[in-house]
Design an enzyme around this catalytic site. Structure first.
Site, PDB file in Angstrom:
ATOM      1  N   ASN A   1     -17.164 -22.756  -7.062  1.00 57.58           N
ATOM      2  CA  ASN A   1     -16.460 -21.511  -6.780  1.00 57.58           C
ATOM      3  C   ASN A   1     -15.019 -21.671  -7.230  1.00 57.58           C
ATOM      4  O   ASN A   1     -14.484 -22.787  -7.266  1.00 57.58           O
ATOM      5  CB  ASN A   1     -16.503 -21.211  -5.268  1.00 57.58           C
TER       6      ASN A   1
ATOM      7  N   VAL B   1     -20.637 -13.553 -10.221  1.00 59.77           N
ATOM      8  CA  VAL B   1     -19.228 -13.139 -10.127  1.00 59.77           C
ATOM      9  C   VAL B   1     -19.181 -11.618 -10.312  1.00 59.77           C
ATOM     10  O   VAL B   1     -20.138 -11.028 -10.825  1.00 59.77           O
ATOM     11  CB  VAL B   1     -18.343 -13.865 -11.175  1.00 59.77           C
TER      12      VAL B   1
ATOM     13  N   HIS C   1     -32.952   1.443 -10.849  1.00 57.16           N
ATOM     14  CA  HIS C   1     -33.270   1.164  -9.438  1.00 57.16           C
ATOM     15  C   HIS C   1     -32.169   1.726  -8.542  1.00 57.16           C
ATOM     16  O   HIS C   1     -32.429   2.384  -7.541  1.00 57.16           O
ATOM     17  CB  HIS C   1     -33.420  -0.352  -9.227  1.00 57.16           C
ATOM     18  N   ASN C   2     -30.931   1.468  -8.915  1.00 63.71           N
ATOM     19  CA  ASN C   2     -29.825   1.928  -8.070  1.00 63.71           C
ATOM     20  C   ASN C   2     -29.671   3.448  -8.104  1.00 63.71           C
ATOM     21  O   ASN C   2     -29.317   4.051  -7.096  1.00 63.71           O
ATOM     22  CB  ASN C   2     -28.518   1.237  -8.494  1.00 63.71           C
TER      23      ASN C   2
ATOM     24  N   LYS D   1     -20.140   1.658  -5.956  1.00 59.63           N
ATOM     25  CA  LYS D   1     -19.564   0.661  -6.872  1.00 59.63           C
ATOM     26  C   LYS D   1     -19.790   1.035  -8.331  1.00 59.63           C
ATOM     27  O   LYS D   1     -19.236   0.423  -9.219  1.00 59.63           O
ATOM     28  CB  LYS D   1     -20.152  -0.715  -6.580  1.00 59.63           C
TER      29      LYS D   1
END
Ligand code: 6PG
Length: 464
Positions: A33, A76, A184-185, A259
């Site tokens: 990370n 990310v 899908h979203n 988003k």
């Protein structure tokens, strides 16, 4: 020691959950990370799984911990951070090392990356939120089959299972995985909006309280609407707020976030010229929900008093079912259009199978959809025998709901879009002849005649 099976970069909520899922399934995962503190904390919290988690404090150390040829998952944020991460990682890798972007990337970015990158690269859509990532998400792969095959054992092991069949598959070439995830979203947005509209009808038209509404969703979850989103809607509506001791739903601000993936679906549908009005209505509804102060001003100016409606639970359930079938029809038609435009080998039945478990839109109906596409390949969902019958049985309910809602001043944009789609698509002779006449009048664009099939015809106005 280079003995880790796979690497993972990005230990945010989804990355951490995915790394633990990988370790739990018996694979050794090396993690890195941006902030070393997060990597350390993650390793400390890994508990029993710690022996299969290799925390690393630099990209060189991460790469050194992996068995060659290496495979590294990027978790990310989508967009520039992915490009920056690839650029930073690249100097440490061998030419045949594989990078997998498992974030919510725009498929056009994935296509661009595959075009310019000289190394193996997969764009993989992962659905199911944190719980899915931890215990079994749906995984939609995109890219080269040989590259997919290298990591397939890990991805199928960590994926959700529907009656033992893993919900992880290569959807198609290059950007196909991220494209399928975007659709899908888009469907996720529409499913959620249809449920929210039904909630609104019960709240404002039938005067029901949140807990009773929750009970109704919970009942419906036992029937043909059985799905994750109906299940959680029942839970959300029935939850009590500790501060007020009233329903939590009543204190949640009515402005939905987003988003961007649903918006991308609407944008791409326009590029493809494929109609997805239910999904577009859902995206627009989120945008309208965000305009809170304008809505308050307009409520003062025009009033927002609502009239009661008289609709049975059975009618609402049937209308929701009908809207859902029409929404999925549009989503799958869009996938078919994309397969043609981008030369992807997308298979609707494989996509429906992939979505049966793990992902946010998982539902019992998706199993029926997979079967319908298997039995009638190439058909639009609403014309496949099982779903055509279901539509015929439920369309009157959708019409009754849209009529009652409109008469009472209750907004149902997604349901109305579904109904108009149905009415438009079953009209053998539509109204675009008027549009063609108008286009020819002002721009001499030409039209085709019904009687003799001649094209590029003009009206008498062309002679003026
Ligand atoms: C999933 C979800 C997920 C998405 C969130 C938030 O399949 O797990 O689609 O990927 O990011 O649901 O999306 P919005 O912020 O756009 O509502």
């Amino acid at each position: 020691m280079a003995d880790a099976d796979i690497g993972l970069i990005g230990l945010g909520t989804m990355g951490s959950a995915l790394a633990l899922n990988i370790a739990e399934n018996g694979f050794k995962v090396a993690v890195w990370n941006r902030t070393t503190a997060r990597t350390r904390a993650f390793a400390d919290e890994a508990g029993d799984l710690a022996p299969r988690v290799v925390p690393t404090d630099g990209l060189d150390a991460l790469v050194a911990a992996l068995k060659p040829p290496r495979a590294i998952i990027l978790m990310v944020p989508a967009g520039d951070p992915v490009d920056a991460q690839i650029e930073a990682l690249d100097p440490y890798l061998d030419p045949d090392d594989l990078i997998i972007d498992a974030g919510n990337a725009n498929f056009r970015d994935t296509m661009r990356r595959m075009e310019v990158m000289e190394r193996p690269f997969l764009g993989v859509g992962v659905s199911g939120g944190e719980d899915g990532a931890r215990h079994g998400p749906a995984i939609m792969g995109g890219g080269n089959k040989a590259h997919w095959d290298r990591v397939e054992p890990i991805l199928t092991a960590i994926a959700a299972k529907f009656e033992e069949a893993p919900c992880a598959a290569l959807m198609g070439e290059n950007g196909a995985g991220h494209f399928v995830k975007a659709v899908h979203n888009g469907i996720e947005y529409a499913d959620m909006q249809l449920i929210a509209e039904t909630y609104g009808l019960m709240r404002d038209g039938l005067g029901m309280g949140a807990v009773d509404i929750g009970g109704r969703f919970t009942d419906w979850n036992e029937g043909r609407l059985s799905s994750y989103l109906i299940e959680i809607s029942g839970i959300v509506a029935s939850t009590t707020d500790a501060a007020t001791n009233g329903p939590l739903l009543d204190v949640i601000v009515d402005a939905a976030g987003q988003k961007g993936t649903g918006r991308w679906t609407a944008i791409e549908a326009q590029h493809l010229g494929t109609p997805i009005p239910v999904i577009e209505a859902a995206v627009a509804a989120r945008n309208m929900s965000a305009q809170r102060s304008l809505r308050a001003d307009l409520a003062d100016r025009f009033g927002s008093e609502k009239r009661e409606i008289d609709l049975s639970p059975e009618t609402l359930e049937a209308a929701l079912t009908c809207g859902k079938v029409l929404c999925y029809t549009q989503g799958f038609d869009m996938l078919r259009a994309a397969a043609e435009a981008f030369e992807w080998s997308l298979e609707p039945e494989a996509i429906a199978r992939n979505w049966r478990a793990g992902c946010i839109i998982r539902s019992a109906m998706l199993d029926d959809m997979a079967e319908a596409f298997e039995k009638a390949p190439g058909t639009t969902l609403m014309a496949a025998p099982y779903f055509a019958d279901l539509l015929a049985d439920t369309i009157d309910a959708l019409r009754a709901v849209v009529v009652a809602a409109s008469a009472a001043g209750l907004p149902v944009p997604a349901m109305a879009a579904a109904l108009s789609y149905f009415d438009t698509m079953r009209l053998a002779r539509g109204t675009a002849n008027m549009i063609q006449g108008q286009r020819d009048y002002f721009g001499l664009h030409g039209f085709e005649r019904m009687d003799n099939g001649k094209t590029d015809q003009h009206g008498p106005w062309a002679e003026d």
